[in-house]
Design a protein around this motif. Sequence first.
Motif, PDB file in Angstrom:
ATOM      1  N   UNK A 142      77.680 -68.821  26.169  1.00 15.73           N
ATOM      2  CA  UNK A 142      77.215 -68.519  27.532  1.00 15.73           C
ATOM      3  C   UNK A 142      78.396 -68.459  28.505  1.00 15.73           C
ATOM      4  N   UNK A 143      79.369 -69.363  28.337  1.00 21.79           N
ATOM      5  CA  UNK A 143      80.566 -69.338  29.188  1.00 21.79           C
ATOM      6  C   UNK A 143      81.330 -68.031  28.987  1.00 21.79           C
ATOM      7  N   UNK A 144      81.454 -67.612  27.726  1.00 20.34           N
ATOM      8  CA  UNK A 144      82.138 -66.356  27.439  1.00 20.34           C
ATOM      9  C   UNK A 144      81.380 -65.180  28.037  1.00 20.34           C
ATOM     10  N   UNK A 145      80.061 -65.206  27.921  1.00 21.46           N
ATOM     11  CA  UNK A 145      79.255 -64.119  28.496  1.00 21.46           C
ATOM     12  C   UNK A 145      79.438 -64.035  30.010  1.00 21.46           C
ATOM     13  N   UNK A 146      79.546 -65.190  30.663  1.00 19.84           N
ATOM     14  CA  UNK A 146      79.776 -65.216  32.112  1.00 19.84           C
ATOM     15  C   UNK A 146      81.142 -64.624  32.453  1.00 19.84           C
ATOM     16  N   UNK A 147      82.159 -65.007  31.686  1.00 18.89           N
ATOM     17  CA  UNK A 147      83.497 -64.439  31.898  1.00 18.89           C
ATOM     18  C   UNK A 147      83.495 -62.927  31.685  1.00 18.89           C
ATOM     19  N   UNK A 148      82.830 -62.505  30.633  1.00 25.40           N
ATOM     20  CA  UNK A 148      82.780 -61.076  30.319  1.00 25.40           C
ATOM     21  C   UNK A 148      82.105 -60.296  31.436  1.00 25.40           C
ATOM     22  N   UNK A 149      81.065 -60.882  31.993  1.00 24.28           N
ATOM     23  CA  UNK A 149      80.373 -60.228  33.096  1.00 24.28           C
ATOM     24  C   UNK A 149      81.262 -60.178  34.336  1.00 24.28           C
ATOM     25  N   UNK A 150      81.981 -61.269  34.604  1.00 17.36           N
ATOM     26  CA  UNK A 150      82.862 -61.327  35.774  1.00 17.36           C
ATOM     27  C   UNK A 150      83.954 -60.264  35.688  1.00 17.36           C
ATOM     28  N   UNK A 151      84.549 -60.107  34.492  1.00 14.48           N
ATOM     29  CA  UNK A 151      85.656 -59.153  34.330  1.00 14.48           C
ATOM     30  C   UNK A 151      85.187 -57.799  33.801  1.00 14.48           C
ATOM     31  N   UNK A 152      83.884 -57.607  33.693  1.00 13.66           N
ATOM     32  CA  UNK A 152      83.284 -56.359  33.224  1.00 13.66           C
ATOM     33  C   UNK A 152      83.877 -55.920  31.883  1.00 13.66           C
ATOM     34  N   UNK A 153      83.836 -56.851  30.942  1.00 11.39           N
ATOM     35  CA  UNK A 153      84.343 -56.627  29.589  1.00 11.39           C
ATOM     36  C   UNK A 153      83.203 -56.901  28.612  1.00 11.39           C
ATOM     37  N   UNK A 154      83.187 -56.171  27.542  1.00 13.92           N
ATOM     38  CA  UNK A 154      82.201 -56.435  26.501  1.00 13.92           C
ATOM     39  C   UNK A 154      82.934 -56.962  25.267  1.00 13.92           C
ATOM     40  N   UNK A 155      83.014 -58.294  25.119  1.00 16.13           N
ATOM     41  CA  UNK A 155      83.735 -58.853  23.976  1.00 16.13           C
ATOM     42  C   UNK A 155      83.049 -58.485  22.668  1.00 16.13           C
ATOM     43  N   UNK A 156      83.871 -58.166  21.676  1.00 12.48           N
ATOM     44  CA  UNK A 156      83.339 -57.745  20.387  1.00 12.48           C
ATOM     45  C   UNK A 156      84.127 -58.396  19.259  1.00 12.48           C
ATOM     46  N   UNK A 157      83.413 -58.986  18.338  1.00 12.04           N
ATOM     47  CA  UNK A 157      84.062 -59.578  17.167  1.00 12.04           C
ATOM     48  C   UNK A 157      84.706 -58.490  16.313  1.00 12.04           C
ATOM     49  N   UNK A 158      84.174 -57.288  16.381  1.00 13.33           N
ATOM     50  CA  UNK A 158      84.710 -56.174  15.602  1.00 13.33           C
ATOM     51  C   UNK A 158      86.091 -55.741  16.090  1.00 13.33           C
ATOM     52  N   UNK A 159      86.378 -55.961  17.359  1.00 17.28           N
ATOM     53  CA  UNK A 159      87.665 -55.547  17.923  1.00 17.28           C
ATOM     54  C   UNK A 159      88.760 -56.592  17.758  1.00 17.28           C
ATOM     55  N   UNK A 160      88.390 -57.745  17.242  1.00 18.36           N
ATOM     56  CA  UNK A 160      89.374 -58.826  17.067  1.00 18.36           C
ATOM     57  C   UNK A 160      90.326 -58.503  15.919  1.00 18.36           C
ATOM     58  N   UNK A 161      91.611 -58.746  16.150  1.00 17.32           N
ATOM     59  CA  UNK A 161      92.640 -58.624  15.104  1.00 17.32           C
ATOM     60  C   UNK A 161      93.480 -59.892  15.136  1.00 17.32           C
ATOM     61  N   UNK A 162      93.729 -60.448  13.982  1.00 16.88           N
ATOM     62  CA  UNK A 162      94.487 -61.712  13.923  1.00 16.88           C
ATOM     63  C   UNK A 162      95.900 -61.568  14.481  1.00 16.88           C
ATOM     64  N   UNK A 163      96.449 -60.364  14.481  1.00 13.08           N
ATOM     65  CA  UNK A 163      97.794 -60.157  15.006  1.00 13.08           C
ATOM     66  C   UNK A 163      97.882 -60.448  16.509  1.00 13.08           C
ATOM     67  N   UNK A 164      96.756 -60.376  17.216  1.00 14.26           N
ATOM     68  CA  UNK A 164      96.770 -60.638  18.659  1.00 14.26           C
ATOM     69  C   UNK A 164      96.949 -62.124  18.964  1.00 14.26           C
ATOM     70  N   UNK A 165      96.783 -62.977  17.979  1.00 17.84           N
ATOM     71  CA  UNK A 165      96.934 -64.419  18.217  1.00 17.84           C
ATOM     72  C   UNK A 165      98.380 -64.808  18.535  1.00 17.84           C
ATOM     73  N   UNK A 166      99.303 -63.954  18.180  1.00 19.99           N
ATOM     74  CA  UNK A 166     100.730 -64.258  18.423  1.00 19.99           C
ATOM     75  C   UNK A 166     101.030 -64.388  19.916  1.00 19.99           C
ATOM     76  N   UNK A 167     100.250 -63.740  20.739  1.00 21.33           N
ATOM     77  CA  UNK A 167     100.501 -63.793  22.174  1.00 21.33           C
ATOM     78  C   UNK A 167     100.001 -65.083  22.824  1.00 21.33           C
ATOM     79  N   UNK A 168      99.287 -65.896  22.067  1.00 24.60           N
ATOM     80  CA  UNK A 168      98.744 -67.126  22.641  1.00 24.60           C
ATOM     81  C   UNK A 168      99.495 -68.340  22.148  1.00 24.60           C
TER      82      UNK A 168
END
Length: 168
Positions: A142-168
């Motif tokens: 629910x917290x993620x859904x609220x963030x997604x709505x605030x930033x007008x983003x549709x988070x998707x598990x399909x778009x996740x790539x493990x290589x993006x974790x390097x930036x965190x």
Amino acid sequence: MKLQQIDKARYRKHLNRVLAACIGALVLGSLGIARLLIIAFPSASGSHFHWNLLGVIITCAAIALVLKRVQHHPYLREVLYVWHLKQALNQITRRLRKIKAAAEQGNVEAMHALQFNYSGSRQLWQLDDNTITMDELALEQAKLDTLAERYQVEPSAERYHSSTLKQF
């Protein structure tokens, strides 16, 4: 890694059989090898700890080699998928605080990672009948859904790539 739908009954049946086979092989193999070593190299002191330990080590190595060779067999598909899923979720969990902070700032990749984490955790917990913490997961979702709505983003598990974790 992409999330896949797997048959829970088939997964549990195959996992239980693989675990039983590994346990049986470990018991029989380590005892058998240790017994052969004790017969071949008896100890005057009566202590055979090192032979027993060597039997366990050799048997564990043999089991690992066999599992490595047959890991892509269709029988192990679900078991291997869950193993990889657990590894992927663990990678996210190690960086979760930074990922959540980035999502709070509107980072789209962080939101995709969180969506993958929540979806994968939900699937994993349902497969393992670990539904005790599903309420906490629903709150985080629910917290993620609220963030997604605030930033007008549709988070998707399909778009996740493990290589993006390097930036965190």
